[in-house]
Each structure stands twice: as C-alpha cells, then as structure tokens.
Design an enzyme around this catalytic site. Structure first.
Site, PDB file in Angstrom:
ATOM      1  N   LYS A  13       6.144  -7.200   7.587  1.00  0.00           N
ATOM      2  CA  LYS A  13       6.416  -7.282   6.138  1.00  0.00           C
ATOM      3  C   LYS A  13       7.874  -6.961   5.820  1.00  0.00           C
ATOM      4  CE  LYS A  13       3.447  -4.102   4.895  1.00  0.00           C
ATOM      5  NZ  LYS A  13       2.833  -3.663   6.146  1.00  0.00           N
ATOM      6  N   ARG A  88      -1.639  -1.127  -1.979  1.00  0.00           N
ATOM      7  CA  ARG A  88      -2.340  -0.816  -0.736  1.00  0.00           C
ATOM      8  C   ARG A  88      -3.783  -0.434  -0.996  1.00  0.00           C
ATOM      9  NH1 ARG A  88       2.368   0.544   2.610  1.00  0.00           N
ATOM     10  NH2 ARG A  88       1.752   0.795   4.765  1.00  0.00           N
ATOM     11  N   ARG A 122       8.429   0.500  18.320  1.00  0.00           N
ATOM     12  CA  ARG A 122       9.512   0.361  17.330  1.00  0.00           C
ATOM     13  C   ARG A 122      10.482   1.537  17.404  1.00  0.00           C
ATOM     14  NH1 ARG A 122       7.725  -1.090  11.365  1.00  0.00           N
ATOM     15  NH2 ARG A 122       6.481   0.802  11.535  1.00  0.00           N
ATOM     16  N   ARG A 152      10.062   6.605  14.336  1.00  0.00           N
ATOM     17  CA  ARG A 152       9.486   7.152  13.106  1.00  0.00           C
ATOM     18  C   ARG A 152       8.335   8.079  13.475  1.00  0.00           C
ATOM     19  NH1 ARG A 152       8.166   2.280   9.007  1.00  0.00           N
ATOM     20  NH2 ARG A 152       6.233   3.429   8.789  1.00  0.00           N
ATOM     21  N   ARG A 163      -3.171   4.907  10.698  1.00  0.00           N
ATOM     22  CA  ARG A 163      -2.651   3.938   9.731  1.00  0.00           C
ATOM     23  C   ARG A 163      -3.438   2.642   9.777  1.00  0.00           C
ATOM     24  NH1 ARG A 163       3.156   3.840  11.679  1.00  0.00           N
ATOM     25  NH2 ARG A 163       3.465   2.089  10.275  1.00  0.00           N
TER      26      ARG A 163
HETATM   27  P1  ADP Z   1       3.939   0.353   7.473  1.00  0.00           P
HETATM   28  O1  ADP Z   1       3.722  -0.886   6.659  1.00  0.00           O
HETATM   29  O2  ADP Z   1       4.640   0.084   8.758  1.00  0.00           O
HETATM   30  O3  ADP Z   1       2.710   1.197   7.624  1.00  0.00           O
HETATM   31  P2  ADP Z   1       5.389   1.612   5.275  1.00  0.00           P
HETATM   32  O4  ADP Z   1       6.808   1.969   5.416  1.00  0.00           O
HETATM   33  O5  ADP Z   1       5.029   0.498   4.357  1.00  0.00           O
HETATM   34  O6  ADP Z   1       4.925   1.327   6.755  1.00  0.00           O
HETATM   35  O7  ADP Z   1       4.551   2.910   4.806  1.00  0.00           O
HETATM   36  C1  ADP Z   1       4.690   4.142   5.430  1.00  0.00           C
HETATM   37  C2  ADP Z   1       3.798   5.188   4.757  1.00  0.00           C
HETATM   38  O8  ADP Z   1       4.200   5.358   3.385  1.00  0.00           O
HETATM   39  C3  ADP Z   1       2.311   4.871   4.683  1.00  0.00           C
HETATM   40  O9  ADP Z   1       1.641   5.196   5.867  1.00  0.00           O
HETATM   41  C4  ADP Z   1       1.891   5.770   3.501  1.00  0.00           C
HETATM   42  O10 ADP Z   1       1.807   7.132   3.889  1.00  0.00           O
HETATM   43  C5  ADP Z   1       3.067   5.641   2.557  1.00  0.00           C
HETATM   44  N1  ADP Z   1       2.894   4.525   1.603  1.00  0.00           N
HETATM   45  C6  ADP Z   1       3.672   3.404   1.542  1.00  0.00           C
HETATM   46  N2  ADP Z   1       3.243   2.580   0.558  1.00  0.00           N
HETATM   47  C7  ADP Z   1       2.163   3.183  -0.006  1.00  0.00           C
HETATM   48  C8  ADP Z   1       1.281   2.827  -1.052  1.00  0.00           C
HETATM   49  N3  ADP Z   1       1.392   1.664  -1.714  1.00  0.00           N
HETATM   50  N4  ADP Z   1       0.287   3.703  -1.371  1.00  0.00           N
HETATM   51  C9  ADP Z   1       0.154   4.859  -0.724  1.00  0.00           C
HETATM   52  N5  ADP Z   1       0.944   5.249   0.285  1.00  0.00           N
HETATM   53  C10 ADP Z   1       1.952   4.436   0.649  1.00  0.00           C
END
Ligand code: ADP
Ligand code: ZN
Length: 208
Positions: A13, A88, A122, A152, A163
C-alpha cells in the site's frame, strides 16, 4: 481522485501510494506514518498510540477517526487524496462516509506467505527509503543516504502474526463492504514486480 488503498500489512500500500502521490499530485495520508511520526516526536497522540503499534493492535477508532477527519479538512485534500491504512474497521469506514466521498478502493491482493516474507524482511531508513533483506545482499546502510537501516518494532515475526490476525478479523471485511458499493478494484500482485503492479494500478486509475 479520492482513493483508499486496502490490503494486508506488507501488501505494498505505502509503496504504491507514494508513486500515485507523485504522478497524480494528491496527498498521501498514511495513518501508520502519522502515528509513527507522533511517537518519534513524543507528542500526546504518540504517547497514546505507542502501546498499540508496538503490539500490532489497532489504535482505538475514536482517536484514529478524529485524526483522519482533521487531516482531510486540510485544503490540500480538496482535489483528492490517497488513504493508506485507513479505514481499517467497519466503524472507521462508516465514519469516513460521513465526512468524505470515495471514488475507488484499490484492493491489493497478495499471498500470506509472500506477505510474511516481505514484512519480516523489511528494513527502513530514517530518510523514508525501504529495503528488503532479500535484495540487500548483507548491506546494513541506505543506498540513498548512507543512513543505518533498522527494522520496525512491529515487523518482528511475533507482532507480524498479530497484525495479520487483526487484518483478517477487522479489515478484510471492508472488501465486501466496499464491493457492495461497487468501489472495489482488485489488483492481484502475486508474482509481479513493483513496476508491474504499479502499471495495473495506473490502468485502474486512468478509468476513473
Ligand atoms: P502496515 O500496513 O504495514 O500494517 P501501517 O503503517 O499502516 O502498517 O500501520 C502500523 C500500525 O499503526 C498498525 O498496526 C496499527 O497499530 C496502527 N494503525 C494504522 N492505521 C490504523 C487505523 N486506521 N486504525 C487503527 N490503527 C491503525
Ligand atoms: Zn536513507
């Protein structure tokens, strides 16, 4: 163009959102990046979000929704936006519908095996560049700026599993949610290079 990028962690993404931002001149809004920047800056938001990110759990809807609503009110979003990592949950999607329209939802499809490989392999640089151990050939510094690469916290195998479970339970239902609204554009990325996936995405966007 008002876009949502949907897909499991590691499905690409962020990578593709950055390209779309550059080619279509619309802001890229990554809730993960917003949370990480706030954690780094030790802001009140960062202090609230940190424990959730470290565990690979979702930050509570109320907090996350308020941040996105605020961000989308910024004038730079008037022409469109790319939402990466939001919504999400169904609750977040319902909330989004009350303050913004959506033209398309790009659904990045990728096998679980590949996802785990990508996320656990990663490596990041503070300059924003990302790499994978598969192509680093043992290098530990950034080819662009020389910075030290790091992993990370939430890319460690334990947290990745969490996740993926969170994705399956809370986020995957959004595929049906948006399909019912006729907004889903499936992009199967299995076996394709980043450029090949991006070409598919552009094909979709050029029909909008
Ligand atoms: P990835 O898509 O690789 O899991 P992101 O950078 O999008 O990584 O998200 C990292 C973390 O940030 C998630 O695991 C969550 O803890 C938090 N997060 C991101 N977006 C949301 C969201 N829309 N709602 C709740 N938590 C979020
Ligand atoms: Zn760098």
């Amino acid at each position: 163009m008002r876009l949502i990028f949907l897909g499991a962690p590691g499905s690409g993404k962020g990578t593709h959102a950055v390209r779309v931002k550059a080619d279509y001149h619309i802001p890229h809004i990554s809730t993960g990046d917003i949370f990480r920047a706030n954690i780094k800056g030790n802001t009140p938001l960062g202090q609230q979000a940190k424990a959730y990110l470290d565990k690979g759990a979702l930050v509570p809807d109320e907090l996350t929704i308020a941040i996105v609503k605020d961000r989308l009110a910024n004038p730079d979003c008037a022409k469109g936006f790319i939402l990466d990592g939001f919504p999400r949950t169904i609750q977040q999607a319902d909330a989004l519908a009350t303050f913004a329209g959506v033209d398309a939802v790009i659904n990045l499809i990728l096998d679980d095996e590949t996802i785990v490989e990508r996320v656990t392999g990663r490596r990041m640089c503070a300059c924003g560049a990302t790499y994978n151990v598969a192509t680093l050939k043992g290098a530990t510094t950034c080819a662009k700026c020389g910075g030290e690469l790091y992993q990370r916290v939430d890319d460690q195998p334990e947290t990745v599993r969490n996740r993926l479970e969170v994705y399956a339970a809370n986020t995957a239902p959004l595929i049906d949610y948006y399909r019912a609204k006729g907004l889903i554009k499936d992009v199967d990325s299995n076996g394709l290079s980043i450029d090949q996936v991006y070409d598919k995405i552009k094909e979709v966007l050029d029909t909008l």
